[in-house]
Enzyme design. Structure first.
Site, PDB file in Angstrom:
ATOM      1  N   LYS A 273      -0.404 -29.158  68.454  1.00 13.65           N
ATOM      2  CA  LYS A 273      -0.609 -30.396  67.693  1.00 13.65           C
ATOM      3  C   LYS A 273      -1.833 -31.078  68.293  1.00 13.65           C
ATOM      4  CE  LYS A 273      -0.407 -34.384  67.609  1.00 13.65           C
ATOM      5  NZ  LYS A 273      -1.520 -35.391  67.368  1.00 13.65           N
TER       6      LYS A 273
ATOM      7  N   CYS B 189      -8.977 -39.656  81.898  1.00 10.69           N
ATOM      8  CA  CYS B 189      -7.783 -40.068  82.635  1.00 10.69           C
ATOM      9  C   CYS B 189      -8.032 -40.068  84.142  1.00 10.69           C
ATOM     10  CB  CYS B 189      -6.610 -39.153  82.289  1.00 10.69           C
ATOM     11  SG  CYS B 189      -6.984 -37.396  82.459  1.00 10.69           S
TER      12      CYS B 189
ATOM     13  N   GLU C 187       0.648 -34.678  81.437  1.00 10.44           N
ATOM     14  CA  GLU C 187      -0.556 -35.116  82.162  1.00 10.44           C
ATOM     15  C   GLU C 187      -0.976 -36.418  81.505  1.00 10.44           C
ATOM     16  OE1 GLU C 187      -4.059 -36.231  82.664  1.00 10.44           O
ATOM     17  OE2 GLU C 187      -4.694 -34.404  81.633  1.00 10.44           O
TER      18      GLU C 187
ATOM     19  N   GLU D  94      -4.971 -49.005  82.515  1.00 10.33           N
ATOM     20  CA  GLU D  94      -6.003 -48.031  82.168  1.00 10.33           C
ATOM     21  C   GLU D  94      -6.805 -48.549  80.984  1.00 10.33           C
ATOM     22  OE1 GLU D  94      -6.210 -43.236  81.878  1.00 10.33           O
ATOM     23  OE2 GLU D  94      -4.718 -44.191  80.602  1.00 10.33           O
TER      24      GLU D  94
END
Length: 473
Positions: free
Chosen positions: A169, A278, A244, A377
């Site tokens: 996906k 990230c 992750e 973040e």
């Protein structure tokens, strides 16, 4: 105008059951460059069924058979380098220098899987038993927009090396890249159903993969919030899950560092992939004894960052991927100002003369670790400079976060840097380097994820150990 209306199920390109049309943009100009027809839950179920049918035969293939398939996949992806490069620049806005890595990495991922599969012991003696490493089953692979092709190929290569069949996906915002990869996979002529690619939204296709009882394994790269939802959805069937997730990585400049070397590394760590990474080192920890010098050098370095046309070889920071992402970064810049952080470079708005979703590379000074810009973040080119008193204080601040994906230590003494690195709560710590090691495990502590990718650790995330115990004579 690129019209994408096919997904890849059971070895064939098919029109999705889903009917939603999603616009694709060039983020450097904000122009609509295409549309993609999105798959839905029914498409996901069809893909899962195809992967389930293909599993018994594929799971019993030998390593040499799987090696041949991986080599075909690698060669077909490599043959489409120019098409993938164009897609990465046009659709994602990656600067040319970064885009080159983003199109070479998918090929390298297959090479790494091939190298690992050539020597990995699927059978081994443990005590009086024989332990056989067996494929976990159908794997659902969910990839993000910030390196779509690389994540697809990395996850697929590892899953196939283990003997799992897969349903991918990918991000709907990366449909052009996905189209290039689908064409490569189709040309590699794998057995039907071994690899299926279903482009759709996370709340439809991703959710179906996460809860479907015939999916044994999920590998997801993306936000921590979505990772938690996947974990909850998979709990009912006890799925094996690799996550992750997000990060708020610290870069510690120790007091013995050569600042002429350290500052460029720190800025590059923060602004890699236009800040949409990230692993970005977005908290810059500086010794108070050298704070004025570091503020000056870092301000100069950030102000000199070239932001603009991704096709310009001088550009190192391109646009944000979407208007929504641009607005998110702008909100954090405003929050930094409202929280009384000092604006040392950049600030709100677009760089002069640029109409796309560009952000001014921004550096805040006077940041404390309890400020929002130091806790959350941002996923854009925004760097927060935080002062520390001594080495213990630096470690305390670095570890004072819900995240733990990656960290950086910059020191004039490599051994000292490594001693500090061992004290940091992060899955990877880079000392005086920005190098990537594809054989070393990658993944996060705390809310940066579960499990590991890359190398033996990544392969074994798709395997289940089975112990064969015979009667002793």
């Amino acid at each position: 105008m690129n019209m994408i209306d096919r997904i890849f199920i059971d070895g064939q390109f098919v029109i999705p059951h889903g009917a939603e049309m999603f616009p694709l943009h060039n983020p450097a100009t904000r122009a609509v460059i295409g549309q993609v027809r999105l798959a839905d839950e029914e498409d996901a179920r069809q893909a899962i069924a195809a992967a389930k049918r293909a599993l018994p035969a594929f799971a019993t293939t030998s390593p040499p058979e799987r090696l041949a398939m991986l080599r075909r996949l690698r060669d077909e992806v490599a043959a489409r380098r120019e098409a993938l490069l164009e897609a990465v620049i046009e659709e994602y806005g990656a600067p040319a220098s970064r885009a080159a890595f983003m199109v070479d990495h998918p090929v390298a991922a297959f090479d790494e899987a091939i190298d690992l599969l050539e020597t990995y012991p699927f059978r081994r003696r443990v005590g009086a038993s024989e332990v056989v490493m067996t494929p976990s089953g159908v794997a659902g692979l969910i990839t993000p927009w910030n390196s779509n092709a690389g994540f697809i190929c990395g996850k697929v290569a590892t899953a196939l090396a283990a003997g799992c069949t897969v349903v991918v996906k990918p991000s709907e915002m990366s449909a052009t890249q996905t189209q290039v990869i689908m064409e490569a996979f189709h040309a590699a002529a794998l057995p039907a159903g071994v690899v299926n690619i279903v482009t759709g939204r996370g709340e439809t296709v991703g959710a179906e993969l996460s809860r479907h009882p015939d999916v044994a394994k999920i590998s997801f790269t993306g936000s921590t919030a979505v990772g938690k939802a996947i974990l909850q959805a998979g709990a009912a069937t006890l799925k094996r899950v690799t996550l992750e997730l997000g990060g708020k990585s610290p870069t510690i400049i120790l007091d013995d560092a050569d600042l002429e070397t350290a500052i460029p590394i720190a800025v590059q760590a923060a602004f890699m992939n236009s800040g949409q990474a990230c692993i970005a080192g977005t908290r810059l920890l500086a010794p108070r004894s050298r704070l004025a010098e570091i503020e000056h050098l870092a301000s100069t370095a950030v102000a000199a960052v070239q932001v603009g046309d991704p096709r310009d070889p001088r550009t190192t920071v391109g646009p944000m991927v979407s208007e929504r992402q641009w607005e998110r970064v702008q909100r954090y810049i405003r929050l930094g100002i409202e929280e009384s952080a000092r604006l040392l470079a950049g600030g709100p708005g677009r760089p002069e003369g640029l109409a796309g979703w560009f952000v001014r590379p921004t550096l805040f000074g006077g940041v404390t670790n309890d400020m929002t810009i130091a806790r959350e973040e941002i996923f854009g080119p925004v760097l927060s400079l935080i002062a520390y008193e001594n080495e213990d204080d630096a470690v305390r601040i670095a570890n004072d976060t819900v995240y733990g994906l990656q960290a950086y230590v910059l020191s004039g003494d490599q051994a000292r840097g490594e001693r500090v690195a061992e004290r940091l709560e992060a899955g990877r710590v880079l000392v005086n380097t920005l190098a990537h090691d594809p054989k070393a495990p990658f993944g996060g502590f705390k809310q940066s994820g579960l499990g590991r990718e890359y190398g033996i650790f990544g392969l074994e995330a798709y395997l289940e150990p089975k112990s064969l115990i015979g009667k002793r004579s």
